[in-house]
Design an enzyme around this catalytic site. Structure first.
Site, short mmCIF file in Angstrom:
data_model
loop_
_atom_site.label_atom_id
_atom_site.label_comp_id
_atom_site.label_asym_id
_atom_site.label_seq_id
_atom_site.Cartn_x
_atom_site.Cartn_y
_atom_site.Cartn_z
N CYS A 19 0.87 -1.27 -0.05
CA CYS A 19 0.08 0.13 -0.11
C CYS A 19 0.74 1.36 0.20
O CYS A 19 0.26 2.17 -0.27
CB CYS A 19 -0.95 -0.06 1.25
SG CYS A 19 -0.56 -0.52 2.45
N GLU A 56 -6.07 4.98 -5.30
CA GLU A 56 -5.13 3.65 -5.28
C GLU A 56 -5.49 2.44 -6.23
O GLU A 56 -6.78 2.29 -6.04
CB GLU A 56 -5.14 3.46 -3.58
CG GLU A 56 -4.19 2.00 -3.31
CD GLU A 56 -4.47 1.65 -1.94
OE1 GLU A 56 -3.43 1.06 -1.54
OE2 GLU A 56 -5.34 1.55 -1.37
#
Length: 415
Positions: free
Chosen positions: A250, A340
């Site tokens: 991430c 993302e």
């Protein structure tokens, strides 16, 4: 209403928290030397089985790739263990004679470790190691789609810890994970602290459980390429970071921001790194493939190869392609690729000036990565400071691939 599976999970959680709590009672009397010997044994077990666990994780979840998952396992079984070697965590930490103060390290009890599907083995090693190093017991709650690889990792940690003298039950893994089971674990009166890794929902649940919690949610990492920096070096590093484990980390690069004056150079260097530049039609196809409900990434796209994502979107790319790259015109819901992506897909945004680039990077963070990670490539220290002071991110990385820099592989940050 709880179904049979939920009841089984809740019962297992209650039982394993009790076992961990009993082990913690015994563990409190262990010396620093005893604790450290256990942690070293766990690290050795993780190193010895790094490949096997990586293979299990890829096979079970279908995410990422084996070589990069080996690196993630070794980050926690090797680099982390070395970096915390010699750190005092239990007993008397230091005595300040002049101030007449003695500082004592005491465990918090049972750690509730909530694990993700993207890094099911490396996170299990990490949370087990740091929990025991700090004098705690730990109960691991795997993601349901990664329970076999997580619990196999836990079994290795348990065996190594026990052989090194740890009390029976100090590490537990939930074999029947469920949402109700996880909530029971987080709210259990004998849970001392929660370490939650995953999506925004599980992190919010941890913070609202009433138990002290450390949560790591989604990242949406902007990277600013300044004109003072060698574009070839920067692009090579961005591609290394973006393709690592097919974008499952991430802290992986999400949006590369650069000035219009170097647009041609940036695109040329991306091609040299085997990045596949998407046409407008291909970009739209990838957006429709990657996202559901706005900017929520489809589970079946997470951690897939660029070739697989292109195929899912309806077109073919060369087997040599390292990542997919799409030029976008701004940040926000109308530009889905500014979110993302959890995959080897990089958005590129061109702006008119350095200041406009800083503004764009802040927007990217506020759009979905607030508090996480950002990066800059520049040879100008004043710009590093300007960027770093502006970014609402926990880590601001300079001149390094983002996943490797954020985890301490290429920087001096703690692993």
């Amino acid at each position: 209403m709880l179904h049979d599976q939920d009841l089984v999970s809740v019962q297992e959680v209650r039982q394993k928290v009790e076992l961990a709590w009993q082990a913690f009672q015994a563990f409190q009397s262990y010396s620093q030397a005893q604790v450290d010997a256990i942690v070293e044994a766990m690290g050795a077990a993780g190193r010895a089985h790094a490949r096997q666990l990586a293979e299990m994780a890829v096979e079970e979840t279908g995410m990422g790739n084996v070589e990069d998952k080996i690196a993630k396992n070794l980050l926690n079984a090797d680099l982390l263990v070395r970096r915390i070697r010699g750190v005092k965590t239990v007993g008397i930490l230091r005595e300040l004679a002049e101030e007449k103060v003695i500082e004592v390290g005491v465990g918090v009890g049972v750690v509730a470790a909530i694990l993700p599907t993207t890094n099911p083995t490396s996170t299990a090693i990490y949370k087990s190691v740091i929990s025991l190093k700090a004098g705690n017991a730990v109960v691991l709650s795997p993601h349901p789609r990664a329970k076999n690889s997580t619990c196999s990792t836990a079994a290795l940690m348990i065996d190594a810890a026990r052989k090194a003298g740890a009390p029976e039950g100090i590490i537990q893994c939930i074999n029947n994970p469920s949402l109700d089971g996880t909530n029971t674990l987080m709210r259990h009166p004998k849970t001392g602290v929660i370490l939650s890794t995953g999506g925004a929902g599980i992190v919010r649940a941890a913070y609202s459980s009433g138990t002290p919690a450390f949560g790591v949610g989604p990242g949406n990492v902007p990277v600013l390429l300044d004109t003072s920096y060698d574009a070839a070096d920067a692009i090579a590093k961005v591609v290394i970071g973006k393709r690592f484990d097919y974008g499952t980390v991430c802290s992986s690069e999400q949006v590369l921001v650069a000035e219009n004056s170097i647009r041609g150079r940036v695109l040329e260097e991306l091609k040299k790194q085997n990045a596949f530049l998407l046409s407008d039609a291909q970009r739209i196809a990838v957006e429709k493939t990657l996202f559901t409900h706005g900017t929520t990434v489809r589970a079946e796209c997470v951690g897939q190869s660029p070739q697989k994502i292109a195929q899912m979107a309806g077109f073919e790319i060369p087997a040599s392609a390292s990542i997919l790259v799409a030029e976008i015109g701004g940040v926000g819901k109308e530009h889905p690729l500014s979110a993302e992506k959890l995959s080897p897909v990089l958005a590129v945004l061109f702006v008119d000036s350095f200041d406009a680039g800083v503004d764009a990077c802040e927007k990217v963070l506020r759009f979905g990565g607030l508090g996480h990670t950002s990066g800059i490539y520049t040879n100008d220290d004043a710009k590093v400071r300007k960027f770093g002071l502006r970014m609402p991110s926990f880590r601001v990385l300079v001149n390094t691939p983002s996943p490797q820099g954020s985890t301490g592989i290429t920087t001096s940050l703690q692993p």
